[in-house]
Design a protein around this motif. Structure first.
Motif, mmCIF file in Angstrom:
data_model
loop_
_atom_site.group_PDB
_atom_site.id
_atom_site.type_symbol
_atom_site.label_atom_id
_atom_site.label_comp_id
_atom_site.label_asym_id
_atom_site.label_seq_id
_atom_site.Cartn_x
_atom_site.Cartn_y
_atom_site.Cartn_z
ATOM 1 N N ARG A 1 -6.164 -5.929 2.149
ATOM 2 C CA ARG A 1 -5.912 -5.336 0.796
ATOM 3 C C ARG A 1 -7.175 -5.073 0.367
ATOM 4 O O ARG A 1 -7.178 -3.785 -0.436
ATOM 5 N N ASP B 1 -9.237 0.162 -4.613
ATOM 6 C CA ASP B 1 -8.521 0.218 -6.041
ATOM 7 C C ASP B 1 -7.872 -1.119 -6.000
ATOM 8 O O ASP B 1 -7.361 -1.263 -7.146
ATOM 9 N N GLU C 1 0.811 -1.238 0.078
ATOM 10 C CA GLU C 1 0.168 -0.037 -0.034
ATOM 11 C C GLU C 1 0.839 1.221 0.061
ATOM 12 O O GLU C 1 0.267 2.227 -0.237
ATOM 13 N N LYS D 1 -9.494 -3.536 1.838
ATOM 14 C CA LYS D 1 -9.936 -2.419 2.298
ATOM 15 C C LYS D 1 -9.606 -1.111 1.391
ATOM 16 O O LYS D 1 -10.140 -0.232 1.527
ATOM 17 N N ASN D 2 -8.706 -1.133 0.442
ATOM 18 C CA ASN D 2 -8.376 -0.345 -0.682
ATOM 19 C C ASN D 2 -9.284 -0.788 -1.809
ATOM 20 O O ASN D 2 -8.887 -1.831 -2.377
#
Length: 504
Positions: free
Chosen positions: A425, A430, A288, A427-428
């Motif tokens: 991951r 994108d 991140e 949580k993002n």
């Protein structure tokens, strides 16, 4: 006479400096070396010899009796050491019974009163050290063949570096050598313990493609600057890495904070689940973090991180062709089979065009993860050995730890580690999970194709057959990667090549 051929002369003001020289000699000698100690009674030969042996043993209280009456005193240490006193020999013929040649085959000989044996000692590996009185101290005059002299001069250069950085009275002990050109020392003084990295540029190696060597194609670091650059980036982003206490980039010497020995395996060598879970969480945090561009060093120089490009990926997988297949077939493979293999990898590498790119550490697995029990969160994951980091598909590092080359990670634990990483991951918004899993499978296959070749190379070229114990595990990881539908072309290639993927 050429200055480089003159003997080295070192003034020893007191016994402490004699001991220091003995400890430094312990860092230079290798199996096959012979040290001939010359000097009158009371010149300090026994003091120096005792310091050298204790330093190799890393045991300051080790009993080192004089071999005056036994003639030979042997020590089974990191390598065998034979301490000889030839004062009582009456004839050179008696040397045959001692078997000095056998002692030097895999060990070091330290000989007091060597005059009797001077004609019998190997000229290309004997270091002659003469101690003479000078005022209240002594002078050590050292004459050595080129290889041994170069090692000694390097050790003395490190002495100068330590003196310049407040470590004049520190003790030095061999710690490890992870490459022929990179070794580590433990440096201890009243302020605690540090690690010294001694990195000398390796020979360039043979050119194999487009004017480049293998190391250049795969972007292996050849000097200390990449380590310093990556350390700076990771440290500035709150990841746990060794602190650089002092540095000399020109000479390739670093003094590092010691972050410990506690790893991610238990006493039986099995993975500790909590520590692996935190390790993949650490990777998720790194993934991140925006990838670095050029990194500016303290001296104003910049370092550009190399890309994990197609040439690097393909030449690493070619280790399977160059070492593993000839090993199991008993003959070299033909050019058409090589080209079909590389054609498959061209397809797979093209599939990585949409992969998430960033900093990949390259060897993020159990030997290079140091557990920090006194810290919290991802800072409990200490990271070392990152000098070969590249910019490329970050899924590579997740594959290297979930499919740890030296540790059996069960399919169940692999699944839990992957789930933990993905949970973080996701949580993002994108984050493209499907694309990431495709890249994971391709990078896992790439890494394991390389490893099956490396294990054979270590056995055949480097006489290290114990690495072959990792082969069944590596193939189990490879089979797992090949289950992904995008890996069908590589799975078909293995079938057509007659490679049994169920190695036992």
């Amino acid at each position: 006479m050429n200055q480089s051929h003159l003997p080295l002369s070192i003034f020893l003001a007191d016994e402490a400096e004699t001991i220091r020289l003995g400890e430094e000699l312990a860092l230079t000698v290798k199996p096959g070396d012979c040290i001939a100690l010359i000097g009158d009674l009371g010149a300090g030969k026994s003091t120096l010899a005792r310091a050298l042996i204790r330093a190799i043993a890393d045991e300051d209280a080790l009993e080192v009796p004089s071999p005056t009456f036994t003639i030979v005193q042997s020590y089974a240490l990191r390598f065998p050491v034979a301490h000889l006193d030839l004062y009582r020999l009456s004839d050179v013929s008696e040397l045959d019974e001692l078997g000095i040649d056998e002692m030097l085959f895999d060990g070091v000989c330290l000989i007091e009163w060597p005059e009797m044996a001077s004609s019998e000692l190997p000229k290309d590996s004997t270091i002659t050290l003469r101690l003479t009185h000078q005022g209240d101290g002594r002078v050590a005059t050292i004459d050595a063949p080129p290889k041994q002299r170069a090692r000694l001069e390097r050790v003395l250069a490190i002495r100068e570096f330590l003196d310049e950085n407040g470590k004049k009275n520190a003790s030095r002990r061999y710690f490890s050598g992870d490459a022929a050109y990179r070794t580590y020392e433990l440096v201890r003084d009243a302020n605690g313990q540090a690690l010294l990295m001694d990195w000398q540029p390796p020979p360039r190696g043979p050119v194999i493609k487009d004017g480049k060597t293998y190391a250049e194609i795969v972007h292996l670091a050849r000097e200390v600057k990449p380590f310093v650059a990556i350390q700076r980036f990771l440290g500035e982003n709150d990841f746990t890495v060794p602190q650089i206490l002092a540095q000399d980039l020109k000479r390739g010497i670093l003094l590092l904070g010691d972050i410990g020995r506690d790893g991610v395996l238990d006493e039986e060598g099995a993975p500790i689940e909590e520590r692996y879970l935190e390790s993949v969480a650490c990777l998720a945090a790194l993934h991140e973090t925006p990838a670095p561009g050029d990194i500016t060093l303290a001296d104003g120089a910049t370092y550009e991180i190399s890309p994990f490009d197609a040439d690097a990926m393909k030449i690493e997988t070619s280790l399977l062709l160059d070492w593993y297949l000839p090993h199991i077939r008993g003959e070299e493979i033909d050019e058409s089979e090589k080209q079909s293999f590389f054609a498959v990898w061209d397809q797979l590498i093209e599939k990585l065009d949409d992969a998430e790119q960033g900093l990949l550490l390259r060897d993020f697995h159990s030997p290079n993860i140091i557990w920090q029990a006194d810290k919290s969160g991802i800072q409990r994951v200490g990271i070392i050995d990152f000098q070969d980091a590249m910019i490329g598909p970050m899924a590579y590092d997740l594959a290297s730890v979930i499919q740890d080359a030296r540790v059996t990670i069960s399919p169940e634990l692999q699944a839990r580690l992957m789930a933990h990483y993905l949970d973080i991951r996701r949580k993002n918004t994108d984050f493209d999970e499907k694309t990431f899993l495709k890249a994971f499978a391709i990078m896992a296959a790439q890494r394991n194709c390389k490893l099956v070749g490396i294990w054979v190379r270590l056995m055949k070229r480097d006489d290290k057959p114990h690495y072959m114990k990792h082969m069944p595990r590596t193939f189990s990881y490879l089979r797992s990667a090949l289950e992904h539908p995008d890996l069908a072309p590589l799975r078909d290639w293995f079938e057509s090549a007659g490679v049994d993927l169920h190695q036992q």
